[in-house]
Scaffold this motif. Structure first.
Motif, PDB file in Angstrom:
ATOM      1  N   ILE A  40       0.865  -1.173   0.000  1.00  0.00           N
ATOM      2  CA  ILE A  40       0.000   0.000   0.000  1.00  0.00           C
ATOM      3  C   ILE A  40       0.901   1.222   0.000  1.00  0.00           C
ATOM      4  O   ILE A  40       1.829   1.321   0.804  1.00  0.00           O
ATOM      5  CB  ILE A  40      -0.918   0.026   1.228  1.00  0.00           C
ATOM      6  CG1 ILE A  40      -1.824  -1.205   1.245  1.00  0.00           C
ATOM      7  CG2 ILE A  40      -1.747   1.311   1.264  1.00  0.00           C
ATOM      8  CD1 ILE A  40      -2.638  -1.348   2.513  1.00  0.00           C
ATOM      9  N   ILE A  41       0.598   2.139  -0.909  1.00  0.00           N
ATOM     10  CA  ILE A  41       1.411   3.340  -1.028  1.00  0.00           C
ATOM     11  C   ILE A  41       0.532   4.517  -1.412  1.00  0.00           C
ATOM     12  O   ILE A  41      -0.497   4.344  -2.065  1.00  0.00           O
ATOM     13  CB  ILE A  41       2.555   3.138  -2.044  1.00  0.00           C
ATOM     14  CG1 ILE A  41       3.542   4.301  -1.958  1.00  0.00           C
ATOM     15  CG2 ILE A  41       2.021   2.909  -3.443  1.00  0.00           C
ATOM     16  CD1 ILE A  41       4.869   4.032  -2.634  1.00  0.00           C
ATOM     17  N   SER A  42       0.941   5.676  -1.005  1.00  0.00           N
ATOM     18  CA  SER A  42       0.282   6.915  -1.378  1.00  0.00           C
ATOM     19  C   SER A  42       1.320   7.816  -2.032  1.00  0.00           C
ATOM     20  O   SER A  42       2.525   7.636  -1.835  1.00  0.00           O
ATOM     21  CB  SER A  42      -0.284   7.608  -0.132  1.00  0.00           C
ATOM     22  OG  SER A  42      -0.779   8.888  -0.454  1.00  0.00           O
ATOM     23  N   ALA A  43       0.849   8.777  -2.788  1.00  0.00           N
ATOM     24  CA  ALA A  43       1.752   9.767  -3.385  1.00  0.00           C
ATOM     25  C   ALA A  43       1.534  11.134  -2.758  1.00  0.00           C
ATOM     26  O   ALA A  43       2.189  12.100  -3.135  1.00  0.00           O
ATOM     27  CB  ALA A  43       1.536   9.838  -4.898  1.00  0.00           C
ATOM     28  N   GLU A  44       0.612  11.219  -1.808  1.00  0.00           N
ATOM     29  CA  GLU A  44       0.286  12.508  -1.210  1.00  0.00           C
ATOM     30  C   GLU A  44       1.412  12.997  -0.307  1.00  0.00           C
ATOM     31  O   GLU A  44       2.111  12.205   0.319  1.00  0.00           O
ATOM     32  CB  GLU A  44      -1.027  12.425  -0.434  1.00  0.00           C
ATOM     33  CG  GLU A  44      -2.209  12.197  -1.345  1.00  0.00           C
ATOM     34  CD  GLU A  44      -3.543  12.366  -0.652  1.00  0.00           C
ATOM     35  OE1 GLU A  44      -3.597  12.896   0.479  1.00  0.00           O
ATOM     36  OE2 GLU A  44      -4.551  11.971  -1.259  1.00  0.00           O
ATOM     37  N   ILE A  45       1.557  14.316  -0.264  1.00  0.00           N
ATOM     38  CA  ILE A  45       2.587  14.966   0.542  1.00  0.00           C
ATOM     39  C   ILE A  45       1.905  15.869   1.564  1.00  0.00           C
ATOM     40  O   ILE A  45       1.045  16.685   1.198  1.00  0.00           O
ATOM     41  CB  ILE A  45       3.526  15.828  -0.344  1.00  0.00           C
ATOM     42  CG1 ILE A  45       4.131  15.006  -1.477  1.00  0.00           C
ATOM     43  CG2 ILE A  45       4.580  16.529   0.493  1.00  0.00           C
ATOM     44  CD1 ILE A  45       5.182  14.024  -1.067  1.00  0.00           C
ATOM     45  N   LYS A  46       2.285  15.729   2.824  1.00  0.00           N
ATOM     46  CA  LYS A  46       1.731  16.589   3.870  1.00  0.00           C
ATOM     47  C   LYS A  46       2.085  18.040   3.535  1.00  0.00           C
ATOM     48  O   LYS A  46       3.217  18.347   3.178  1.00  0.00           O
ATOM     49  CB  LYS A  46       2.314  16.198   5.229  1.00  0.00           C
ATOM     50  CG  LYS A  46       1.733  16.976   6.371  1.00  0.00           C
ATOM     51  CD  LYS A  46       2.315  16.532   7.685  1.00  0.00           C
ATOM     52  CE  LYS A  46       1.749  17.360   8.815  1.00  0.00           C
ATOM     53  NZ  LYS A  46       2.301  16.967  10.107  1.00  0.00           N
TER      54      LYS A  46
END
Length: 138
Positions: free
Chosen positions: A14-20
């Protein structure tokens, strides 16, 4: 015809590309780019909703044939998309959160009640089964 529940379990990550700190538009662009890359790599994936450190985000659950491939793709994509970590799980749902700095935490995926998912700092929604899962330290 086989039903989803009778399909053999496969390793996944599971991976996301979103950046805080990024805007909604920036994160949508990163997410779309990652989805296109997964498609170009011919990986089997599903876009879903999840949470990391209590912050909701769009993520991808990507199945692979082997645990080694899940580690390899997950590591490469984690680096390419400047992510802090990704989750990898074997076919028995034993999981690790692997941080880009090399640290690892071992977990087990557990089904959680939809109404209590917000109580967990990390969770994801499986759209195919409409169930929520979280990681519990082992």
């Amino acid at each position: 015809m086989r039903t989803l529940n009778k399909q053999p379990k496969k390793p996944f990550f599971i991976i996301s590309a979103e950046i805080k700190g990024a805007t909604y538009e920036e994160n949508k662009s990163y997410t779309d780019k990652l989805g296109k890359e997964l498609k170009d790599l011919n990986l089997k994936y599903m876009q879903t909703n999840g949470s990391y450190k209590g912050r909701p985000e769009v993520c991808y659950l990507v199945t692979t044939d082997t645990l080694e491939k899940a580690h390899s793709y997950g590591s490469a994509l984690c680096e390419a998309y400047d992510q802090e970590s990704f989750i990898v799980a074997d076919s028995n749902r034993n999981a690790e959160c692997i941080y880009f700095d090399g640290n690892k935490e071992k977990f087990k995926f557990l089904l959680v009640n939809v109404t209590t998912k917000e109580a967990y700092p990390g969770w994801f929604h499986n759209k195919l089964t409409d169930k929520y899962y979280t990681l519990v330290r082992r």
